[in-house]
Design a protein around this motif. Structure first.
Motif, PDB file in Angstrom:
ATOM      1  N   THR A  13      18.167  -1.837  40.486  1.00 21.71           N
ATOM      2  CA  THR A  13      18.854  -2.740  41.391  1.00 21.71           C
ATOM      3  C   THR A  13      19.447  -3.894  40.612  1.00 21.71           C
ATOM      4  O   THR A  13      19.116  -4.117  39.445  1.00 21.71           O
ATOM      5  N   LYS A  14      20.318  -4.633  41.271  1.00 22.20           N
ATOM      6  CA  LYS A  14      20.931  -5.778  40.606  1.00 22.20           C
ATOM      7  C   LYS A  14      19.985  -6.963  40.511  1.00 22.20           C
ATOM      8  O   LYS A  14      20.202  -7.883  39.757  1.00 22.20           O
ATOM      9  N   ASP A  15      18.906  -6.919  41.304  1.00 21.20           N
ATOM     10  CA  ASP A  15      17.949  -8.021  41.339  1.00 21.20           C
ATOM     11  C   ASP A  15      16.908  -7.870  40.240  1.00 21.20           C
ATOM     12  O   ASP A  15      16.355  -6.791  40.045  1.00 21.20           O
ATOM     13  N   ASP A  16      16.636  -8.959  39.547  1.00 18.93           N
ATOM     14  CA  ASP A  16      15.560  -8.974  38.567  1.00 18.93           C
ATOM     15  C   ASP A  16      14.245  -9.186  39.301  1.00 18.93           C
ATOM     16  O   ASP A  16      14.124 -10.070  40.151  1.00 18.93           O
ATOM     17  N   ILE A  17      13.264  -8.361  38.953  1.00 18.10           N
ATOM     18  CA  ILE A  17      11.945  -8.484  39.557  1.00 18.10           C
ATOM     19  C   ILE A  17      10.940  -8.596  38.414  1.00 18.10           C
ATOM     20  O   ILE A  17      10.754  -7.645  37.661  1.00 18.10           O
ATOM     21  N   THR A  37      -1.323  -5.936  38.827  1.00 22.52           N
ATOM     22  CA  THR A  37      -1.351  -5.309  40.159  1.00 22.52           C
ATOM     23  C   THR A  37      -1.413  -6.366  41.259  1.00 22.52           C
ATOM     24  O   THR A  37      -0.693  -6.266  42.256  1.00 22.52           O
ATOM     25  N   GLN A  38      -2.206  -7.386  41.075  1.00 17.40           N
ATOM     26  CA  GLN A  38      -2.315  -8.444  42.082  1.00 17.40           C
ATOM     27  C   GLN A  38      -0.998  -9.206  42.228  1.00 17.40           C
ATOM     28  O   GLN A  38      -0.557  -9.484  43.342  1.00 17.40           O
ATOM     29  N   SER A  39      -0.364  -9.536  41.119  1.00 15.54           N
ATOM     30  CA  SER A  39       0.849 -10.350  41.185  1.00 15.54           C
ATOM     31  C   SER A  39       2.038  -9.590  41.764  1.00 15.54           C
ATOM     32  O   SER A  39       2.975 -10.204  42.273  1.00 15.54           O
ATOM     33  N   PHE A  40       2.015  -8.253  41.714  1.00 16.20           N
ATOM     34  CA  PHE A  40       3.086  -7.454  42.304  1.00 16.20           C
ATOM     35  C   PHE A  40       2.701  -6.911  43.679  1.00 16.20           C
ATOM     36  O   PHE A  40       3.467  -6.177  44.297  1.00 16.20           O
ATOM     37  N   GLY A  41       1.504  -7.249  44.168  1.00 18.84           N
ATOM     38  CA  GLY A  41       1.109  -6.888  45.515  1.00 18.84           C
ATOM     39  C   GLY A  41       0.525  -5.499  45.680  1.00 18.84           C
ATOM     40  O   GLY A  41       0.488  -4.969  46.786  1.00 18.84           O
ATOM     41  N   PHE A  42       0.030  -4.907  44.602  1.00 13.03           N
ATOM     42  CA  PHE A  42      -0.632  -3.609  44.683  1.00 13.03           C
ATOM     43  C   PHE A  42      -2.130  -3.819  44.871  1.00 13.03           C
ATOM     44  O   PHE A  42      -2.673  -4.843  44.468  1.00 13.03           O
ATOM     45  N   ASP A  43      -2.804  -2.804  45.418  1.00  9.91           N
ATOM     46  CA  ASP A  43      -4.241  -2.954  45.629  1.00  9.91           C
ATOM     47  C   ASP A  43      -5.066  -2.582  44.395  1.00  9.91           C
ATOM     48  O   ASP A  43      -6.265  -2.801  44.359  1.00  9.91           O
ATOM     49  N   GLY A  44      -4.440  -2.003  43.383  1.00 11.90           N
ATOM     50  CA  GLY A  44      -5.142  -1.695  42.138  1.00 11.90           C
ATOM     51  C   GLY A  44      -5.973  -0.440  42.172  1.00 11.90           C
ATOM     52  O   GLY A  44      -6.745  -0.185  41.251  1.00 11.90           O
ATOM     53  N   PHE A 126       4.913 -17.649  37.325  1.00 12.22           N
ATOM     54  CA  PHE A 126       6.224 -17.624  37.959  1.00 12.22           C
ATOM     55  C   PHE A 126       6.468 -16.258  38.586  1.00 12.22           C
ATOM     56  O   PHE A 126       6.082 -15.235  38.029  1.00 12.22           O
ATOM     57  N   VAL A 127       7.149 -16.267  39.733  1.00  7.82           N
ATOM     58  CA  VAL A 127       7.480 -15.040  40.456  1.00  7.82           C
ATOM     59  C   VAL A 127       8.981 -15.001  40.672  1.00  7.82           C
ATOM     60  O   VAL A 127       9.565 -15.978  41.141  1.00  7.82           O
ATOM     61  N   GLN A 128       9.600 -13.866  40.345  1.00  2.41           N
ATOM     62  CA  GLN A 128      11.029 -13.661  40.586  1.00  2.41           C
ATOM     63  C   GLN A 128      11.223 -12.309  41.257  1.00  2.41           C
ATOM     64  O   GLN A 128      10.825 -11.281  40.710  1.00  2.41           O
ATOM     65  N   GLY A 129      11.814 -12.300  42.445  1.00  4.36           N
ATOM     66  CA  GLY A 129      12.181 -11.058  43.110  1.00  4.36           C
ATOM     67  C   GLY A 129      11.077 -10.457  43.954  1.00  4.36           C
ATOM     68  O   GLY A 129       9.902 -10.711  43.745  1.00  4.36           O
ATOM     69  N   GLN A 130      11.517  -9.664  44.921  1.00  9.13           N
ATOM     70  CA  GLN A 130      10.624  -8.969  45.828  1.00  9.13           C
ATOM     71  C   GLN A 130      10.451  -7.527  45.383  1.00  9.13           C
ATOM     72  O   GLN A 130      11.420  -6.861  45.041  1.00  9.13           O
ATOM     73  N   VAL A 131       9.236  -7.045  45.421  1.00  4.24           N
ATOM     74  CA  VAL A 131       8.936  -5.665  45.050  1.00  4.24           C
ATOM     75  C   VAL A 131       9.414  -4.754  46.182  1.00  4.24           C
ATOM     76  O   VAL A 131       9.104  -5.006  47.350  1.00  4.24           O
ATOM     77  N   PRO A 132      10.176  -3.697  45.871  1.00  4.86           N
ATOM     78  CA  PRO A 132      10.609  -2.770  46.923  1.00  4.86           C
ATOM     79  C   PRO A 132       9.434  -2.003  47.510  1.00  4.86           C
ATOM     80  O   PRO A 132       8.352  -1.953  46.926  1.00  4.86           O
ATOM     81  N   ASP A 133       9.665  -1.398  48.679  1.00  2.96           N
ATOM     82  CA  ASP A 133       8.610  -0.638  49.344  1.00  2.96           C
ATOM     83  C   ASP A 133       8.209   0.606  48.566  1.00  2.96           C
ATOM     84  O   ASP A 133       7.069   1.049  48.628  1.00  2.96           O
ATOM     85  N   GLN A 134       9.164   1.189  47.845  1.00  6.46           N
ATOM     86  CA  GLN A 134       8.900   2.395  47.053  1.00  6.46           C
ATOM     87  C   GLN A 134       9.319   2.153  45.607  1.00  6.46           C
ATOM     88  O   GLN A 134      10.219   1.364  45.332  1.00  6.46           O
ATOM     89  N   ALA A 135       8.649   2.863  44.716  1.00  5.57           N
ATOM     90  CA  ALA A 135       8.986   2.748  43.298  1.00  5.57           C
ATOM     91  C   ALA A 135      10.424   3.188  43.079  1.00  5.57           C
ATOM     92  O   ALA A 135      10.883   4.151  43.705  1.00  5.57           O
ATOM     93  N   PRO A 136      11.150   2.482  42.202  1.00  8.00           N
ATOM     94  CA  PRO A 136      12.519   2.905  41.890  1.00  8.00           C
ATOM     95  C   PRO A 136      12.521   4.325  41.338  1.00  8.00           C
ATOM     96  O   PRO A 136      11.635   4.709  40.583  1.00  8.00           O
ATOM     97  N   GLU A 137      13.517   5.103  41.738  1.00  7.35           N
ATOM     98  CA  GLU A 137      13.623   6.486  41.290  1.00  7.35           C
ATOM     99  C   GLU A 137      13.950   6.520  39.807  1.00  7.35           C
ATOM    100  O   GLU A 137      14.785   5.771  39.323  1.00  7.35           O
TER     101      GLU A 137
END
Length: 170
Positions: A13-17, A37-44, A126-137
């Motif tokens: 994507t054009k957005d930096d995450i 995992t915590q900083s990107f919102g995964f449960d680990g 620091f946090v930049q960008g929102q994690v998409p719902d699915q992993a990038p293809e």
């Protein structure tokens, strides 16, 4: 000493995450796995591995969360301190989380600083960008070539009569 990492999600994507993290150099790769995992919102709860990498981001030796090797010889995150694999001359790691979705991250040591008294580590800076719902293809080299044809030899594998092979070879 404190290691400051930039962890960048590999996406098209054009957005930096990315996330900027700091962690003690004597902590383990499992500790780094946990804060990523915590900083990107995964449960680990998924499988994960770090891979040593060179400046061209080529994947090297694997260091995994669990030993799934047949002979029990895998290098493990909880046994590997950060300073044993990352330092001024070796600054890059590739991190893969969830082997079914293949969330892939580029982890780079950005800075080594003195520990600040009164700070808790690891720390999300620091946090930049929102994690998409699915992993990038993931696009593989063959997928990127417009002229790739897996059947370019013209063989029809369902046409057994015209294949040059002896079914009674044994």
């Amino acid at each position: 000493m404190i290691y400051r990492f930039r962890v960048i999600l590999d996406n098209d994507t054009k957005d930096d995450i990315f996330r900027d993290l700091e962690i003690k150099q004597t902590d383990t790769l499992e500790d780094l796995h946990n804060i990523i995992t915590q900083s990107f919102g995964f449960d680990g709860s998924e499988m994960a591995s770090f891979y040593l990498s060179n400046d061209l981001w080529e994947q090297g030796e694997e260091i995994s969360l669990f030993d799934l090797s047949e002979n029990g010889s895998a290098r493990l995150m909880h046994e590997t301190s950060l300073d044993s694999v990352v330092h001024r001359e070796q600054t890059k790691l590739i991190y893969v989380y969830d082997f079914l979705s293949l969330w892939t991250f580029y982890v780079e040591l950005a800075e080594i600083v003195e520990e600040t008294e009164g700070h808790d580590y690891p720390n999300l800076l620091f946090v930049q960008g929102q994690v998409p719902d699915q992993a990038p293809e993931k696009l593989f080299e063959a997928d990127q070539e417009n002229n790739f044809d897996e059947f370019e030899d013209g063989l029809d594998l369902d046409d057994y009569d015209n294949l040059d092979f002896d079914e009674n070879w044994n």
